[in-house]
Design an enzyme around this catalytic site. Structure first.
Site, PDB file in Angstrom:
ATOM      1  N   ASP A 189      -6.990 -20.761  63.725  1.00 14.12           N
ATOM      2  CA  ASP A 189      -6.944 -20.879  65.191  1.00 14.12           C
ATOM      3  C   ASP A 189      -8.321 -21.280  65.731  1.00 14.12           C
ATOM      4  O   ASP A 189      -8.424 -22.075  66.664  1.00 14.12           O
ATOM      5  CB  ASP A 189      -6.474 -19.552  65.806  1.00 14.12           C
ATOM      6  CG  ASP A 189      -5.113 -19.144  65.274  1.00 14.12           C
ATOM      7  OD1 ASP A 189      -4.247 -20.030  65.166  1.00 14.12           O
ATOM      8  OD2 ASP A 189      -4.927 -17.966  64.941  1.00 14.12           O
ATOM      9  N   HIS A 216      -2.081 -13.836  65.714  1.00 19.09           N
ATOM     10  CA  HIS A 216      -1.821 -15.170  65.164  1.00 19.09           C
ATOM     11  C   HIS A 216      -0.346 -15.552  65.330  1.00 19.09           C
ATOM     12  O   HIS A 216       0.376 -15.749  64.371  1.00 19.09           O
ATOM     13  CB  HIS A 216      -2.241 -15.227  63.687  1.00 19.09           C
ATOM     14  CG  HIS A 216      -2.005 -16.569  63.068  1.00 19.09           C
ATOM     15  ND1 HIS A 216      -2.695 -17.703  63.455  1.00 19.09           N
ATOM     16  CD2 HIS A 216      -1.143 -16.975  62.108  1.00 19.09           C
ATOM     17  CE1 HIS A 216      -2.265 -18.737  62.765  1.00 19.09           C
ATOM     18  NE2 HIS A 216      -1.309 -18.326  61.940  1.00 19.09           N
TER      19      HIS A 216
HETATM   20  N1  LIG Z   1      -2.604 -17.340  58.539  1.00 17.88           N
HETATM   21  C1  LIG Z   1      -2.431 -18.593  58.851  1.00 17.88           C
HETATM   22  O1  LIG Z   1      -3.116 -19.110  59.740  1.00 17.88           O
HETATM   23  C2  LIG Z   1      -1.457 -19.425  58.132  1.00 17.88           C
HETATM   24  C3  LIG Z   1      -0.532 -18.847  57.313  1.00 17.88           C
HETATM   25  N2  LIG Z   1       0.367 -19.621  56.616  1.00 17.88           N
HETATM   26  C4  LIG Z   1       1.316 -18.907  55.789  1.00 17.88           C
HETATM   27  O2  LIG Z   1       0.936 -18.953  54.411  1.00 17.88           O
HETATM   28  C5  LIG Z   1       2.099 -18.769  53.588  1.00 17.88           C
HETATM   29  C6  LIG Z   1       2.088 -19.759  52.431  1.00 17.88           C
HETATM   30  O3  LIG Z   1       2.282 -21.064  52.922  1.00 17.88           O
HETATM   31  P1  LIG Z   1       2.328 -22.325  51.913  1.00 17.88           P
HETATM   32  O4  LIG Z   1       1.221 -22.252  50.930  1.00 17.88           O
HETATM   33  O5  LIG Z   1       2.478 -23.533  52.742  1.00 17.88           O
HETATM   34  O6  LIG Z   1       3.697 -22.028  51.154  1.00 17.88           O
HETATM   35  P2  LIG Z   1       4.153 -22.561  49.720  1.00 17.88           P
HETATM   36  O7  LIG Z   1       5.607 -22.314  49.610  1.00 17.88           O
HETATM   37  O8  LIG Z   1       3.676 -23.967  49.497  1.00 17.88           O
HETATM   38  O9  LIG Z   1       3.374 -21.608  48.725  1.00 17.88           O
HETATM   39  C7  LIG Z   1       3.633 -20.259  48.646  1.00 17.88           C
HETATM   40  C8  LIG Z   1       3.403 -19.851  47.222  1.00 17.88           C
HETATM   41  O10 LIG Z   1       3.628 -18.461  47.135  1.00 17.88           O
HETATM   42  C9  LIG Z   1       4.195 -18.245  45.853  1.00 17.88           C
HETATM   43  N3  LIG Z   1       4.836 -16.945  45.770  1.00 17.88           N
HETATM   44  C10 LIG Z   1       6.051 -16.543  46.201  1.00 17.88           C
HETATM   45  N4  LIG Z   1       6.261 -15.265  45.847  1.00 17.88           N
HETATM   46  C11 LIG Z   1       5.150 -14.851  45.199  1.00 17.88           C
HETATM   47  C12 LIG Z   1       4.757 -13.633  44.607  1.00 17.88           C
HETATM   48  N5  LIG Z   1       5.566 -12.579  44.618  1.00 17.88           N
HETATM   49  N6  LIG Z   1       3.526 -13.574  44.022  1.00 17.88           N
HETATM   50  C13 LIG Z   1       2.731 -14.638  44.032  1.00 17.88           C
HETATM   51  N7  LIG Z   1       3.045 -15.824  44.554  1.00 17.88           N
HETATM   52  C14 LIG Z   1       4.250 -15.922  45.145  1.00 17.88           C
HETATM   53  C15 LIG Z   1       5.170 -19.410  45.715  1.00 17.88           C
HETATM   54  O11 LIG Z   1       5.566 -19.597  44.369  1.00 17.88           O
HETATM   55  C16 LIG Z   1       4.340 -20.552  46.242  1.00 17.88           C
HETATM   56  O12 LIG Z   1       3.604 -21.181  45.203  1.00 17.88           O
HETATM   57  C17 LIG Z   1       3.275 -18.899  54.542  1.00 17.88           C
HETATM   58  O13 LIG Z   1       3.755 -17.621  54.844  1.00 17.88           O
HETATM   59  C18 LIG Z   1       2.689 -19.524  55.783  1.00 17.88           C
HETATM   60  O14 LIG Z   1       3.411 -19.191  56.945  1.00 17.88           O
HETATM   61  C19 LIG Z   1       0.354 -20.984  56.699  1.00 17.88           C
HETATM   62  C20 LIG Z   1      -0.557 -21.602  57.491  1.00 17.88           C
HETATM   63  C21 LIG Z   1      -1.505 -20.884  58.307  1.00 17.88           C
HETATM   64  O1  LIG Z   2       2.640 -22.135  62.028  1.00 20.13           O
HETATM   65  C1  LIG Z   2       2.845 -21.684  60.893  1.00 20.13           C
HETATM   66  O2  LIG Z   2       3.934 -21.306  60.490  1.00 20.13           O
HETATM   67  C2  LIG Z   2       1.682 -21.604  59.947  1.00 20.13           C
HETATM   68  C3  LIG Z   2       0.562 -21.044  60.687  1.00 20.13           C
HETATM   69  O3  LIG Z   2       0.471 -19.842  60.859  1.00 20.13           O
HETATM   70  C4  LIG Z   2      -0.322 -21.979  61.368  1.00 20.13           C
HETATM   71  O4  LIG Z   2      -0.319 -23.173  61.039  1.00 20.13           O
HETATM   72  O5  LIG Z   2      -1.015 -21.510  62.242  1.00 20.13           O
END
Ligand SMILES: NC(=O)C1=CN([C@@H]2O[C@H](COP(=O)(O)OP(=O)(O)OC[C@H]3O[C@@H](n4cnc5c(N)ncnc54)[C@H](O)[C@@H]3O)[C@@H](O)[C@H]2O)C=CC1
Ligand SMILES: O=C([O-])CC(=O)C(=O)O
Length: 869
Positions: A189, A216
């Site tokens: 953010d 967030h």
């Molecule tokens: N805090 C923030 O600002 C943001 C948070 N996110 C969040 O981050 C998370 C991940 O997003 P992406 O990487 O795009 O998803 P993705 O699906 O590309 O990767 C997630 C990974 O987690 C793994 N996974 C699932 N269960 C697991 C377990 N029990 N132990 C270890 N690994 C496991 C999957 O195999 C996959 O490789 C989502 O929940 C998303 O909403 C995304 C963007 C910003």
């Molecule tokens: O929007 C989402 O789902 C992933 C996230 O938290 C972000 O990009 O800020």
């Protein structure tokens, strides 16, 4: 090589984006161990790379599940070649085994753990929708951190940060650990706010540092533009739009990625920005970053504000600071919304099984985001939530192997239908709530054991989540009985359907996961769906637990394929195939919505008994019939399941020749042709054909919801030819009486006696081909009726439409090989349907029937309507 190396180094030193969070130059040796959980994912891979590039890092553990898109060992091997001091080690874990049993080597000695493990959003979803599935993943990892590296800072990236952080911090508290080790990563953010300000002002983003406080999600994201000297110069009229764009940054990426994930690269960058600041603090240079932590700077228990990271992690949490009047207003809004996350979700999900979040009301004007602005009082209202909408997010794994069926994780959400009855005053309650007695058969204990009627439809294209949500809402508004529950009435203990005629409000929540794709074997599909949160429970369970929904709609992502599965499950106690497909069509196609009539036509039972004859009716409920089914199950276990496409040209030829040979028969239907074929092929003593009595029994109409069906028992002479079946139906149609096994004067075949029935082959033929399966905006790849193989009692065939314009027969045979029998099918059954789905059966034992004993125990076995009435 040397040139590249020097380029990389100079890039890292010179590039302002890197230098702003670069580790302190004060240490010369790599000293930290960092772990990235979910390290093979969209965020995980680049984040692992960036952390491996930090010269203060000596080791990076990259952990993911064994079926991840890329094996963690592969990511580690790849990054292990970077010219940085860090050693990268991969850890693949089994999601079915507790993380605490697998992560010792991975986590021991870690100073920093970053967790992007979990599902990302798809268009139409809110971050809150991710809670149930992601909280369990986070909980597993955080419990392992508590065990193996309790002093590490644990950066929670996985969404919804707003509620997972409180849940995990409470978990740490319960274990006597420092809840401030759990830190929600909200750096993206800040990064977005900085970038958007740079775009507007033309200044370098490296010189801008906008604090972003609150949380967030949606309005909880609160950039404080007045506190950065550059953004403070932006005119006040531009601030609301800038504020809104920062809030909606995540949704902007989710929509642009069109179903293929959320922010990954900018998040990896932001996660590394956060991680490097934490390590810099640990290395002795206190460093600030806004983060979402247990906090006392406002009256909220969890809040994001500027945090100083020092040698042991969180050292100081700074107050919000001076705000202008716009920001004061926004703070109130952000606080209100953050409070909802803090109180309703975090505090109650603090230990044990992580609980499903209570529903959150969307805030008007917050596009695609659900910040959860409900008060604790409002929460009470949603506790009586009942029914259902499930949907899904991106697959947990995207196997690139076409040989192995890809695992696709489902995020299932529930649209809870809030019954306002409990809160209404008694006068309005009686006006609005209705209780309708059900049909005798719907009250029978044996019938109540039936599972929900369920289909699974594999479709190509982006899942039309918004469409399904709005259609389901409209269907339930038109058919509020679908949001009701079953109960025994106080008079004769028969079952009635109780619902709130005023309808219900809908909320979306996560439930769990189901792993299927269009190449998953039917047997596995059956196992995955049976008893899952996608399937409506058997009537008896719904009766015993009034919070069990009577309809569930779920979406299941197809992993790396551009496909998904739609699972629609409706309690058999309130719907037969006709009712089911009416609702299915309304849900999936742009047809006019109909209010089906749930008020049962009580004369139906008597009329049906008259129509099929009392003996037929008794036969179906006779102990010998039930024993035949049970003994088959105990002897043979699960049936073998196959499906074959119907050759429509051959069927047309047979119809024409039948009419020619039997001038008294005006037509024969495809159902007649297939029933006759099935009965003959398997040499059944009795083939019970499902019959829909709408428009066959006076007063039972198209739009009547409920089980207006029955089984018509046909003997070998009756199904000898399609025309003989039609003749029987015609006679019933004109006289209202179907004779066959009944003792009518023109009975063709006498009913088998007790012993004959016990030892004969009794088959069932049922027809689910009510309408063409389609889903708006998508291509239907395969539509399948779902039957739990453990619960198919007799040899059975189901006619259905796998795709629009195609007809197929699904057969479940105990001791016969349909692949052999189909050779004698007179060309009526063509090629096997989806051979990869209908593969060899595994053996199974039928003893699972005993599972019903405890359910029936305590229930007085009630068979209504079998006795002459
Ligand atoms: N805090 C923030 O600002 C943001 C948070 N996110 C969040 O981050 C998370 C991940 O997003 P992406 O990487 O795009 O998803 P993705 O699906 O590309 O990767 C997630 C990974 O987690 C793994 N996974 C699932 N269960 C697991 C377990 N029990 N132990 C270890 N690994 C496991 C999957 O195999 C996959 O490789 C989502 O929940 C998303 O909403 C995304 C963007 C910003
Ligand atoms: O929007 C989402 O789902 C992933 C996230 O938290 C972000 O990009 O800020």
């Amino acid at each position: 090589m040397a040139a590249l190396r020097s380029l990389s180094r100079s890039f890292q030193r010179a590039a302002p984006l890197f230098s702003r969070y670069a580790p302190a130059a004060s240490f010369s040796t790599a000293q930290f161990k960092v772990c990235i959980n979910g390290g093979a994912g969209g965020i995980g891979q680049p984040l692992t790379m960036l952390m491996a590039m930090n010269e203060s890092v000596k080791e990076v553990s990259v952990q993911d599940v064994s079926m991840a898109a890329v094996p963690p060992a592969g990511v580690a091997a790849d990054l292990g070649h970077l010219e940085f001091p860090s050693k990268v080690v991969g850890y693949a874990t089994d999601p079915k085994v507790p993380a605490t049993e697998q992560l010792e080597a991975c986590l021991t000695g870690c100073n920093l753990v970053l967790i992007p493990a979990g599902m990302p959003r798809k268009p139409g979803m809110t971050r809150d929708d991710l809670f149930n599935i992601n909280a369990d993943i986070a909980k597993g990892v955080v419990e392992a951190c508590a065990k193996f590296c309790p002093e590490a800072v644990v950066g929670i990236i996985v969404n919804p940060v707003n509620s997972i952080v409180p849940a995990m911090a409470e978990l740490y508290k319960k274990k006597g650990l420092d809840p401030l080790k759990i830190v929600g990563v909200t750096s993206l953010d800040i990064v977005r706010a900085n970038k958007f300000v740079a775009e507007i002002t033309g200044k370098s983003p490296a010189d801008i540092e906008v604090p972003v406080i609150g949380g967030h999600a949606g309005v909880t994201i609160m950039p404080v533009f007045s506190q950065d000297p550059i953004s403070a110069t932006i005119s006040a009229d531009k601030i609301p739009a800038l504020d809104k764009r920062t809030q909606d940054g995540g949704t902007e990426v989710v929509e642009a990625k069109a179903g293929k994930g959320s922010a990954t690269l900018s998040m990896a960058y932001s996660g590394a920005r956060f991680g490097n600041k934490v390590l810099k603090g640990m290395a002795g240079t206190p460093t600030d970053e806004c983060a979402y932590v247990a906090s006392t700077v406002t009256d909220l228990p969890y809040f994001s504000s500027k945090v100083t990271f020092g040698k042991t992690g969180v050292e100081k949490i700074h107050p919000v600071g001076a705000l202008n009047s716009y920001e004061e207003g926004r703070l109130k809004e952000a606080q209100r919304s953050t409070r909802a996350w803090n109180t309703s979700q975090g505090s109650e999900r603090n230990s044990g099984a992580v609980q499903r979040p209570r529903a959150a009301q969307p805030v008007a004007g917050s596009r695609g985001e659900n910040p959860g602005n409900f008060s604790p009082e409002k929460e009470e209202e949603v506790q009586s939530s009942q029914t259902v909408f499930c949907y899904c997010a991106k697959g947990i794994s995207r196997s690139s192997s076409l040989v192995i069926a890809p695992l696709a994780a489902v995020v299932l959400a529930e649209v809870s239908l809030r019954s306002e009855e409990e809160h209404a005053d008694p006068a309005t309650r009686t006006e609005r709530s209705q209780e309708l007695p059900l049909l005798d058969e719907e009250s029978n204990s044996l019938f109540l054991l039936l599972r929900g009627m369920t289909t699974v439809s594999f479709c190509e294209g982006p899942p039309p989540l918004a469409w399904l949500r709005s259609r389901l809402a409209a269907i339930i508004a038109a058919n509020p009985w679908l949001s009701g529950h079953l109960r025994r009435n106080g008079v004769n203990d028969a079952v009635s359907l109780r619902f709130d005629a005023a309808g219900a409000t809908r909320e979306v929540q996560l439930l769990g996961s189901v792993n299927i794709s269009s190449s998953t074997p039917y047997e596995v599909i059956s196992q995955q769906i049976s008893g899952s949160c996608a399937e409506v429970r058997p009537g008896l369970v719904c009766l015993q637990n009034s919070s069990e929904p009577l309809i569930r709609v779920s979406l299941c992502d197809g992993g790396f394929r551009d496909e998904f599965a739609l699972i629609v499950s409706i309690s058999h106690i309130v719907a037969d195939g006709h009712t089911y497909y009416k609702l299915f069509e309304m849900l999936t196609q742009n047809v006019e919505l109909t209010s089906l009539n749930p008020r049962r036509k009580v004369h139906f039972n008597q009329k049906r008994i008259q129509a099929v004859g009392q003996r037929q009716y008794d036969f179906i409920y006779s102990p010998q019939y039930v024993l035949n089914c049970l003994s088959g199950k105990l002897l043979y276990g699960k049936p073998r399941c196959r499906a074959y496409l119907v050759n429509s040209e051959r069927v047309a030829e047979i119809k024409a020749s039948q009419i020619k040979e039997h001038p008294d028969v005006p037509f024969v239907s495809t159902n007649d042709v297939l029933t006759s074929l099935f009965g003959r092929l398997i040499d059944a003593r009795v083939c019970s054909m499902a019959i829909n009595f709408r428009n066959r029994i006076a007063g039972i109409c198209e739009d009547d919801a409920g089980n207006y069906q029955g089984l018509l028992c046909l003997g070998p002479k009756d199904f000898a030819e399609p025309a003989s079946i039609r003749r029987l139906l015609q006679r019933g149609g004109t006289t209202g009486i179907y004779h066959e096994i009944s003792n009518g004067a023109d009975a063709v075949t006498p009913a088998p006696d007790f012993w004959q029935t016990l030892k004969s082959r009794l088959a069932v033929m049922t027809n689910w081909a009510f309408n063409q399966p389609q889903l708006e905006q998508c291509r239907m790849l395969l539509h399948l009726p779902h039957f739990d193989l453990e619960e198919v009692n007799s040899d059975m065939a189901v006619i259905f439409r796998p795709r629009a314009g195609e007809l197929a027969v699904l057969t479940f045979l105990k001791d016969l090989d349909m692949d052999e029998l189909v050779k004698e099918a007179d060309g009526i059954l063509g090629r096997p349907l989806s051979p990869e789905v209908f593969r060899e059966k595994k053996s199974g034992c039928g003893l699972h029937v005993l599972q019903w004993v405890p359910l029936l125990f305590g229930e007085r076995l009630q068979i209504y309507g079998v006795q002459h009435n």
